[in-house]
Design a protein around this motif. Sequence first.
Motif, PDB file in Angstrom:
ATOM      1  N   ARG A  44      30.202  35.603  22.563  1.00 21.24           N
ATOM      2  CA  ARG A  44      29.596  35.507  21.242  1.00 21.24           C
ATOM      3  C   ARG A  44      29.809  36.826  20.501  1.00 21.24           C
ATOM      4  NH1 ARG A  44      23.646  32.960  20.769  1.00 21.24           N
ATOM      5  NH2 ARG A  44      24.757  31.500  22.121  1.00 21.24           N
ATOM      6  N   TYR A  93      26.032  30.569  15.245  1.00 24.52           N
ATOM      7  CA  TYR A  93      24.602  30.671  15.529  1.00 24.52           C
ATOM      8  C   TYR A  93      23.942  31.591  14.514  1.00 24.52           C
ATOM      9  CZ  TYR A  93      25.921  28.864  20.140  1.00 24.52           C
ATOM     10  OH  TYR A  93      26.426  28.103  21.176  1.00 24.52           O
ATOM     11  N   GLY A 114      22.922  26.394  16.779  1.00 24.97           N
ATOM     12  CA  GLY A 114      24.374  26.455  16.640  1.00 24.97           C
ATOM     13  C   GLY A 114      24.917  25.275  15.853  1.00 24.97           C
TER      14      GLY A 114
END
Length: 121
Positions: A44, A93, A114
Amino acid sequence: VQLQASGGGLVQAGGSLRLSCAASGSIFSINDMGWYRQAPGKQRELVATITSGGRTNYADSVKGRFTISRDNAKNTVYLQMNSLKSGDTGVYYCTAEVRPYGPLYRPMSYWGQGTQVTVSS
């Protein structure tokens, strides 16, 4: 506190999408809000953040193409994505640092569920 993200979808390269993320629940105040993304097989990564005063920060890969904004009255953060590339594909997200209930409570970070963004070349 819940964060609900929306606005993802399938778009051709060069197109645009606008993501929204609304925070709800026992909110006293919200500090920073932001967007991260995760591509398949990758970690991420930060996309953009915005302070309660409107100061923004962007990943180099999205500068000039993406714009983050927020509506403090609605506890909502937005991400306008233009000139999308296949490399922008991933799950996006939203996050917010929320002080719940009142001024004596410590701020905590919350994440949305998300939303998938797919850019076809």
